[in-house]
Design a protein around this motif. Structure first.
Motif, PDB file in Angstrom:
ATOM      1  N   UNK A 114      14.956  28.362 -62.057  1.00 26.72           N
ATOM      2  CA  UNK A 114      13.812  28.093 -60.980  1.00 26.72           C
ATOM      3  C   UNK A 114      13.841  29.228 -60.067  1.00 26.72           C
ATOM      4  N   UNK A 115      12.621  29.635 -59.525  1.00 34.82           N
ATOM      5  CA  UNK A 115      12.259  30.951 -58.845  1.00 34.82           C
ATOM      6  C   UNK A 115      12.087  30.570 -57.472  1.00 34.82           C
ATOM      7  N   UNK A 116      12.656  31.035 -56.236  1.00 35.05           N
ATOM      8  CA  UNK A 116      12.573  30.577 -55.110  1.00 35.05           C
ATOM      9  C   UNK A 116      11.070  30.866 -54.686  1.00 35.05           C
ATOM     10  N   UNK A 117      10.852  30.186 -53.515  1.00 37.04           N
ATOM     11  CA  UNK A 117       9.257  30.374 -53.130  1.00 37.04           C
ATOM     12  C   UNK A 117       8.963  31.709 -52.553  1.00 37.04           C
ATOM     13  N   UNK A 118       9.979  32.489 -52.062  1.00 34.10           N
ATOM     14  CA  UNK A 118       9.868  33.715 -51.473  1.00 34.10           C
ATOM     15  C   UNK A 118       9.918  34.935 -52.687  1.00 34.10           C
ATOM     16  N   UNK A 153      17.504  22.061 -62.108  1.00 33.93           N
ATOM     17  CA  UNK A 153      17.034  23.049 -61.007  1.00 33.93           C
ATOM     18  C   UNK A 153      15.878  23.016 -60.179  1.00 33.93           C
ATOM     19  N   UNK A 154      15.907  22.890 -58.811  1.00 32.99           N
ATOM     20  CA  UNK A 154      14.581  23.327 -58.175  1.00 32.99           C
ATOM     21  C   UNK A 154      15.036  23.454 -56.668  1.00 32.99           C
ATOM     22  N   UNK A 155      14.432  24.605 -56.304  1.00 35.23           N
ATOM     23  CA  UNK A 155      14.763  25.219 -54.743  1.00 35.23           C
ATOM     24  C   UNK A 155      13.837  24.420 -53.805  1.00 35.23           C
ATOM     25  N   UNK A 156      14.302  24.014 -52.708  1.00 38.72           N
ATOM     26  CA  UNK A 156      13.439  23.868 -51.468  1.00 38.72           C
ATOM     27  C   UNK A 156      12.474  24.979 -51.027  1.00 38.72           C
TER      28      UNK A 156
END
Length: 273
Positions: free
Chosen positions: A116-120, A162-165
């Motif tokens: 998973x790739x973070x929002x930023x 997996x998952x970033x906030x």
């Protein structure tokens, strides 16, 4: 086959039943839904418009690992790129299929099954495992491949999800608390729980226990809602043959005493955008 819904909540068949397609991931900035599809014995990343039109094969280097059904990939927030894995390598590719580049190779030869790739765009979460899907590790790297956090290591059984906030401070993952090692090749899990790992404090919260998961079931494939107030996921009996239901947990500020409810019956691999 993938089922989607329109703005009015009407369900429709998104992909052709002539192909084996799974793991839909929508990106609103791209205006596309990416998914995995089997083609000629290999698995590849495809995109299509939200109505299912104009399917496009993105990858030439296949998506590959110990079990294609367990594989996952991720969009960049701006919708211009995707990351995915081929055995022990993590790749980055433009949505039009150009610009394939190697991002990371596992130092021990373990297989990358999920990312998973973070929002930023600053960090990537990875789940690695052996050729049987076990000896799992979950960790976070920066865009240059340096390890920032080790979230899970040295536990028996399956893990993933997996998952970033949105703010990149929390990471969802699942772990089979039974530690079961399935020698039949079915990768059966007996007691999978959803956890939230806080990357700032290193605290870990068992969301399944706090929302009273039913004994004998698995909570799998969790995703944060766009506002981080809920988690959408799939719950099913651990017998691997019973109905699979899409559920939602309303998070509390203390991550305790949370409630769960069923959204849809007979569904799996939800995406919340």
């Amino acid at each position: 086959m993938i089922i989607s819904s329109d703005d009015q909540g009407n369900n429709f068949q998104f992909t052709s039943s002539s192909y084996n397609s799974w793991r839909p991931r929508k990106n609103n900035n791209a205006g596309l839904i990416a998914f995995l599809r089997t083609e000629g014995g290999s698995t590849h990343l495809y995109t299509a418009n939200p109505d299912g039109s104009n399917p496009f094969k993105v990858t030439t280097v296949a998506v590959a690992g110990f079990n294609n059904y367990e594989m996952d990939f991720a969009w960049s927030t701006n919708g211009k790129e995707l990351i995915y894995s081929n055995f022990n390598k993590l790749y980055r590719i433009n949505k039009d299929g150009s610009g394939l580049s190697l991002v990371y190779t596992t130092p021990d030869g373990s297989l990358i099954s999920e990312c998973d790739w973070s929002y930023d765009g600053s960090k990537i979460a990875l789940k690695t495992n052996d050729y049987n899907g076990y000896n799992t590790k979950i960790y976070v790297i920066d865009i240059n491949g340096a390890v920032l956090k080790t979230v899970l290591s040295g536990t028996a059984g399956a893990s993933g999800g997996l998952n970033f906030s949105v703010d990149g401070q929390l990471l969802l993952f699942t772990r089979d608390m039974s530690g079961y090692l399935d020698g039949s090749g079915n990768y059966r899990q007996l007691d999978s729980h959803i956890f939230i790992y806080n990357l700032v404090t290193d605290a870990v919260s068992d969301i399944s226990a706090e929302s009273e998961k039913v004994l004998g079931t698995n909570d799998l494939d969790p995703r944060f809602s766009p506002n981080n107030a809920q988690i959408i996921f799939m719950n099913t009996s651990n017998d691997n043959i019973s109905q699979r239901n899409i559920m939602v947990i309303d998070l509390s500020s203390t991550l305790t005493d949370m409630t769960r409810a069923t959204l849809f019956s007979n569904g799996e691999m939800p995406d919340y955008e």
